[in-house]
Motif scaffolding. Structure first.
Motif, PDB file in Angstrom:
ATOM      1  N   LEU A  27       0.829  -1.201   0.000  1.00  0.00           N
ATOM      2  CA  LEU A  27       0.000   0.000   0.000  1.00  0.00           C
ATOM      3  C   LEU A  27       0.869   1.259   0.000  1.00  0.00           C
ATOM      4  CD1 LEU A  27      -3.018  -0.867   2.314  1.00  0.00           C
ATOM      5  CD2 LEU A  27      -2.765  -1.065  -0.155  1.00  0.00           C
ATOM      6  N   LEU A  28       1.982   1.215   0.699  1.00  0.00           N
ATOM      7  CA  LEU A  28       2.893   2.359   0.687  1.00  0.00           C
ATOM      8  C   LEU A  28       3.413   2.623  -0.723  1.00  0.00           C
ATOM      9  CD1 LEU A  28       4.963   1.906   3.979  1.00  0.00           C
ATOM     10  CD2 LEU A  28       3.246   3.645   3.460  1.00  0.00           C
ATOM     11  N   MET A  29       3.738   1.513  -1.430  1.00  0.00           N
ATOM     12  CA  MET A  29       4.177   1.657  -2.816  1.00  0.00           C
ATOM     13  C   MET A  29       3.049   2.262  -3.671  1.00  0.00           C
ATOM     14  SD  MET A  29       4.673  -1.304  -5.597  1.00  0.00           S
ATOM     15  CE  MET A  29       2.887  -1.268  -5.704  1.00  0.00           C
ATOM     16  N   LEU A  30       1.834   1.766  -3.440  1.00  0.00           N
ATOM     17  CA  LEU A  30       0.694   2.281  -4.196  1.00  0.00           C
ATOM     18  C   LEU A  30       0.498   3.771  -3.923  1.00  0.00           C
ATOM     19  CD1 LEU A  30      -1.610   1.324  -6.093  1.00  0.00           C
ATOM     20  CD2 LEU A  30      -3.049   1.143  -4.068  1.00  0.00           C
ATOM     21  N   ALA A  31       0.679   4.161  -2.662  1.00  0.00           N
ATOM     22  CA  ALA A  31       0.547   5.575  -2.301  1.00  0.00           C
ATOM     23  C   ALA A  31       1.587   6.398  -3.043  1.00  0.00           C
ATOM     24  CB  ALA A  31       0.698   5.737  -0.794  1.00  0.00           C
ATOM     25  N   GLY A  32       2.790   5.855  -3.129  1.00  0.00           N
ATOM     26  CA  GLY A  32       3.848   6.551  -3.858  1.00  0.00           C
ATOM     27  C   GLY A  32       3.474   6.756  -5.313  1.00  0.00           C
ATOM     28  N   ILE A  33       2.891   5.715  -5.920  1.00  0.00           N
ATOM     29  CA  ILE A  33       2.509   5.823  -7.333  1.00  0.00           C
ATOM     30  C   ILE A  33       1.363   6.811  -7.500  1.00  0.00           C
ATOM     31  CG2 ILE A  33       1.620   4.516  -9.287  1.00  0.00           C
ATOM     32  CD1 ILE A  33       3.210   2.132  -8.135  1.00  0.00           C
ATOM     33  N   LYS A  34       0.492   6.847  -6.506  1.00  0.00           N
ATOM     34  CA  LYS A  34      -0.582   7.844  -6.555  1.00  0.00           C
ATOM     35  C   LYS A  34       0.001   9.259  -6.531  1.00  0.00           C
ATOM     36  CE  LYS A  34      -4.464   5.160  -4.773  1.00  0.00           C
ATOM     37  NZ  LYS A  34      -5.330   4.815  -3.636  1.00  0.00           N
ATOM     38  N   MET A  35       1.102   9.432  -5.842  1.00  0.00           N
ATOM     39  CA  MET A  35       1.749  10.748  -5.816  1.00  0.00           C
ATOM     40  C   MET A  35       2.267  11.121  -7.206  1.00  0.00           C
ATOM     41  SD  MET A  35       1.200  12.012  -2.954  1.00  0.00           S
ATOM     42  CE  MET A  35       2.152  13.515  -3.237  1.00  0.00           C
ATOM     43  N   ILE A  36       2.727  10.121  -7.950  1.00  0.00           N
ATOM     44  CA  ILE A  36       3.157  10.395  -9.330  1.00  0.00           C
ATOM     45  C   ILE A  36       1.955  10.842 -10.158  1.00  0.00           C
ATOM     46  CG2 ILE A  36       4.290   9.444 -11.390  1.00  0.00           C
ATOM     47  CD1 ILE A  36       5.696   7.447  -9.590  1.00  0.00           C
ATOM     48  N   ILE A 148       2.352  -1.709 -13.054  1.00  0.00           N
ATOM     49  CA  ILE A 148       2.739  -2.375 -11.793  1.00  0.00           C
ATOM     50  C   ILE A 148       2.143  -3.778 -11.739  1.00  0.00           C
ATOM     51  CG2 ILE A 148       3.149  -0.253 -10.478  1.00  0.00           C
ATOM     52  CD1 ILE A 148       0.489  -0.650  -9.102  1.00  0.00           C
ATOM     53  N   GLY A 149       0.999  -3.968 -12.399  1.00  0.00           N
ATOM     54  CA  GLY A 149       0.477  -5.329 -12.518  1.00  0.00           C
ATOM     55  C   GLY A 149       1.466  -6.216 -13.243  1.00  0.00           C
ATOM     56  N   GLY A 150       2.042  -5.672 -14.316  1.00  0.00           N
ATOM     57  CA  GLY A 150       2.991  -6.433 -15.120  1.00  0.00           C
ATOM     58  C   GLY A 150       4.204  -6.893 -14.326  1.00  0.00           C
ATOM     59  N   ILE A 151       4.793  -5.979 -13.566  1.00  0.00           N
ATOM     60  CA  ILE A 151       5.968  -6.376 -12.787  1.00  0.00           C
ATOM     61  C   ILE A 151       5.563  -7.346 -11.682  1.00  0.00           C
ATOM     62  CG2 ILE A 151       5.877  -4.334 -11.276  1.00  0.00           C
ATOM     63  CD1 ILE A 151       9.064  -6.035 -12.472  1.00  0.00           C
ATOM     64  N   GLY A 152       4.353  -7.140 -11.156  1.00  0.00           N
ATOM     65  CA  GLY A 152       3.861  -8.052 -10.123  1.00  0.00           C
ATOM     66  C   GLY A 152       3.747  -9.480 -10.636  1.00  0.00           C
ATOM     67  N   ILE A 153       3.294  -9.602 -11.870  1.00  0.00           N
ATOM     68  CA  ILE A 153       3.122 -10.930 -12.469  1.00  0.00           C
ATOM     69  C   ILE A 153       4.447 -11.656 -12.598  1.00  0.00           C
ATOM     70  CG2 ILE A 153       2.578 -12.078 -14.643  1.00  0.00           C
ATOM     71  CD1 ILE A 153       0.594  -9.554 -14.963  1.00  0.00           C
ATOM     72  N   ILE A 154       5.455 -10.911 -13.087  1.00  0.00           N
ATOM     73  CA  ILE A 154       6.746 -11.576 -13.303  1.00  0.00           C
ATOM     74  C   ILE A 154       7.356 -11.997 -11.978  1.00  0.00           C
ATOM     75  CG2 ILE A 154       8.997 -11.400 -14.360  1.00  0.00           C
ATOM     76  CD1 ILE A 154       8.026  -9.358 -16.162  1.00  0.00           C
ATOM     77  N   VAL A 155       7.313 -11.092 -11.008  1.00  0.00           N
ATOM     78  CA  VAL A 155       7.871 -11.435  -9.704  1.00  0.00           C
ATOM     79  C   VAL A 155       7.137 -12.645  -9.138  1.00  0.00           C
ATOM     80  CG1 VAL A 155       8.112 -10.646  -7.328  1.00  0.00           C
ATOM     81  CG2 VAL A 155       8.710  -9.126  -9.218  1.00  0.00           C
ATOM     82  N   MET A 156       5.810 -12.647  -9.307  1.00  0.00           N
ATOM     83  CA  MET A 156       5.021 -13.782  -8.829  1.00  0.00           C
ATOM     84  C   MET A 156       5.456 -15.069  -9.542  1.00  0.00           C
ATOM     85  SD  MET A 156       0.881 -13.994  -8.521  1.00  0.00           S
ATOM     86  CE  MET A 156       0.509 -14.366 -10.218  1.00  0.00           C
TER      87      MET A 156
END
Ligand SMILES: [K+]
Ligand SMILES: [K+]
Lengths: 494, 494
Positions: A27-36, A148-156
């Motif tokens: 969620l912190l990462m998501l908050a950061g992206i929301k700031m972008i 971010i979904g894309g990177i999430g998929i690969i890491v997963m």
């Protein structure tokens, strides 16, 4: 061992609390992206920046609270990864949906949820109309969620799924993988390398699009949704917007293809194994399918629709690549090309590309392994007493692994069938229900038929159907079993 | 050991010659049945009797020649059964097609071949229009081909397929089965018992139809195509002909269901195991599916189409049973009931009924075994080190058997997909191509869509499509692998 990740750990607590902490970081990462997104909105003088800002603050507070709650947690059992993975995607969707809900006019929570799930799972089906006049902040938000979904998929796919032993992903266990029951610190260096490849690929795509004539904003957002094979475009016509710039289709095809290859192999290539890509049986089969389908459709269009060869080739390649990589852009309504084209795109919707990429679907290697089983069984019919060793590339495929893969194939098609049945309860026709279910579970984007075809849109579907499709997208992205297993009583008996 | 079958054997010769003899007997039997068709034609004062007569003589001569050629042949290896089985069905079709070709006006050889393959494989798709005014001899010929196809299927399922170890049929090996490499004399007493059950069931069906109000001719022919789950009717409207006699639908449903149950279990019941049917896991699942689908469609029709409950129930039951048993009669155009109904019938087309019956399709036990694998895999995901023993009924299912079943499922759907692709080359639309392929391979009969739906007919399809569909019907009937294996080089290397 876990010191690099969690230097602050001083004592072990119940592993459940680690779930809190991971979700908190997310969620912190998501908050950061929301700031972008705030910056983007401000840059384009859009008043909606305050929505992103306040939602970022809200998300950050909650994220921090979760991290704090789990601050003493130690490592966890692999079994808990099922729950953690599912919760990660769900909470990401939930908190990413808020801006859509607040900003977009007439956007019900159902629509916001659908659009967000579609974005984060990199499906790319949209319920929004009038994209051409949508605030830049919203378009950016869609694209960055794809990304971010894309990177999430690969890491997963690299770090989580092999540990979970789902659907034959064990085949792609890397040398870094250890066999202990401790999971999280595994293959951290590989994940970093792969994230770097993802970043470099994204930047290359953006620059190429920009040089090819897209605006800076379009180049950045389309670059993100291309590399994520997400498929969200900034126009109602999708990539039909660029019909006067065919070179953009070639660039798009190239980078979609790249994003649908196993990212591990890029890392191998950088490390000096120049032949890593071409020697991989999955990559070969994948590129062969793309080649054959493209040539078939090119010839078909030239002969049937009297099209000039360059146009035919460009649009055949772009749309074939777009569907098989599960990106889901459309350069035009390919369902008008004829029945053979429709059938081909129908099949490509199910296939998917390579494992360990951002693409969805069944994945080529599973089709290959199923074929391997068939060959073995036919040999056994002729020579019942012989012992056969199956090879996939240089790896031996044991019966256990084949069983996993086939169980996955079975559950994949069963899920699509079940979802299509559910959709038909909302009085959707056969083609819409079946291709809607398939495009959701395979995370492709467009379906077939007059409603959700490449020229259509998911907005007119009943709310119930949108919820079912959202479920399908999430299931597909979680390789189905990750989610399904949470509903078995024996999962919770420990 | 083989004395009861071939008392004249004095010395062994090359086993290839046994194939001649078996085919010869088959043609002699076909000639005999053609003589019955002669009697029917004569009885109805139809001049076409001479076609049946001359074709019977021709077939008999050829049959006798083949028997003579193979008169010294001894037993054969199980591997040769693939070839023998395939050739048996092919030659049956070839020599049974002649009367259609000669008698029916405007009947091309393609049409005659399609209709015959459809009859003998008990598919029941028809290219003939104007059935209501067709000579009785031709209608009888269609029905009797359904009927001998039906008995052929059961004998194949009992005596041949378990020996070939195709698609998990090993599960149904009876106690009579021995494990030696000698095949033909196996389970002869069981085959006789089953043929008797088939005969008794046929007579019961005919009598019931007759008492219910059909003409004698219709009762006999429909009786044959019901018990064979063939589905050829004597009217263009299929069983829509009897819309004023709903009790005929109930009788039809009952006997179609009976014909779709494992015939071995009837034999067991006669032998005193009264509970044999109800204790069988496949039968239970099959009847449950029928029940659920029927009730769902009944409620759907009552609520959506404002139909009275008896009508809704009667037609729901009849058509559900007709499709899932792969009989293929239609009491009305059920595609008008709505999208949910279309979706349901789409799925039922693939399913098929019980193994060891006259029905086609995937078969319920294979779906159950695939589900068993899934359950096992999900348990393994949670408890990776546990050892699970899968049970199906009272039988233990080993991994080898599961592999066979799943390979069959894979090749089944792959065949349908391949066939649908081939059909779309003839510019058939998605629904027609996919359901046409499915209904052929599953030996059901009607497809979906405006062309080959329950109210349609296969006559308007291009010739090429008819040949592909004939191939699909034969492949489905030969459980695909029997035919496919003949095209592998290693089959012929011995
Ligand atoms: K996509
Ligand atoms: K049939």
């Amino acid at each position: 061992m876990s010191t690099t990740f969690y230097p602050e750990i001083t004592k072990a607590t119940h592993s459940r609390f680690l779930i809190y902490r991971v979700l908190g970081y997310l969620l912190l990462m998501l908050a950061g992206i929301k700031m972008i997104a705030v910056l983007v909105a401000v840059f384009y003088h859009e008043s909606i920046f305050w929505v992103f800002l306040s939602s970022a603050v809200f998300t950050a507070i909650l994220g921090y609270a979760l991290v704090y709650k789990g601050r003493f947690a130690s490592d966890m059992k692999s079994r808990q990864l099922f729950l953690l993975t599912t919760l990660s995607w769900l909470s990401l969707c939930l908190f990413a949906a808020i801006p859509f809900w607040l900003i977009v006019p007439d956007c019900s929570f159902t629509d916001a949820w659908f659009e967000t799930v579609s974005a984060v799972t990199t499906t790319g089906s949209t319920v929004f109309v009038g994209l051409d006049h949508m605030p830049k902040g919203v378009l950016f938000w869609r694209a960055v969620l794809n990304w971010i979904g894309g990177i999430g998929i690969i890491v997963m796919a690299i770090a989580v799924l092999p540990a979970l032993k789902i659907g034959g992903m064990r085949l792609f266990k890397t040398e870094n993988s250890d066999t202990s029951d401790k999971i999280l610190p595994r293959s951290s260096s590989l994940s970093t390398a792969i994230a770097l490849v993802y970043l470099v690929l994204s930047v290359c795509t953006m620059l190429s699009y920009y040089v090819a004539g897209m605006t800076g904003f379009d180049a950045i957002t389309h670059g993100m949704s291309t590399v994520a094979t997400g498929g969200f475009a900034n126009y109602d016509a999708s990539f039909g917007q660029y019909k006067s710039q065919p070179h953009i289709y070639w660039i798009g095809s190239f980078f979609m293809l790249a994003a649908a290859l196993p990212f591990v192999l890029f890392v191998s290539m950088v490390k000096g194994h120049r032949q890593a890509l071409w020697r991989d049986p999955q990559v070969r089969a994948f590129l062969s399918i793309v080649l054959i389908a493209t040539l078939l459709l090119t010839v078909y269009q030239i002969s049937q629709n009297d099209r000039n060869w360059f146009d035919a080739l460009t649009h055949s390649l772009f749309n074939v690549v777009s569907i098989i990589t599960t990106c889901g852009y459309a350069s035009e309504d390919y369902t008008l090309w004829g029945n053979l084209a429709i059938m081909l795109f129908f099949y490509l919707t199910f296939a998917g590309a390579c494992s360990g990429s951002t693409s969805g679907g069944l994945k080529i290697f599973r089709i290959q392994l199923a074929a391997l089983l068939l060959v073995k069984q036919m040999k056994l019919l002729i020579h019942p007493k012989a012992v056969w060793v199956q090879k996939y590339g240089h790896k031996t495929v044991d019966d256990q692994l084949l069983g996993t893969v086939l169980a996955f194939c079975f559950v994949y098609f069963a899920t699509i069938a079940f979802l299509a049945m559910a959709l038909s309860f909302y009085d959707l026709d056969l083609v819409t229900a079946v291709t809607g279910a398939a495009t959701a579970v395979a995370n492709v984007g467009p379906g077939l038929g007059s409603i959700i075809g490449p020229a259509g849109n998911f907005s007119s579907l009943p709310d119930g159907a949108k919820w079912w499709l959202s479920l399908g997208m999430l299931m597909g992205r979680l390789e189905i079993l990750t989610l399904l297993i949470l509903f078995t009583p024996s999962y919770w008996r420990y």
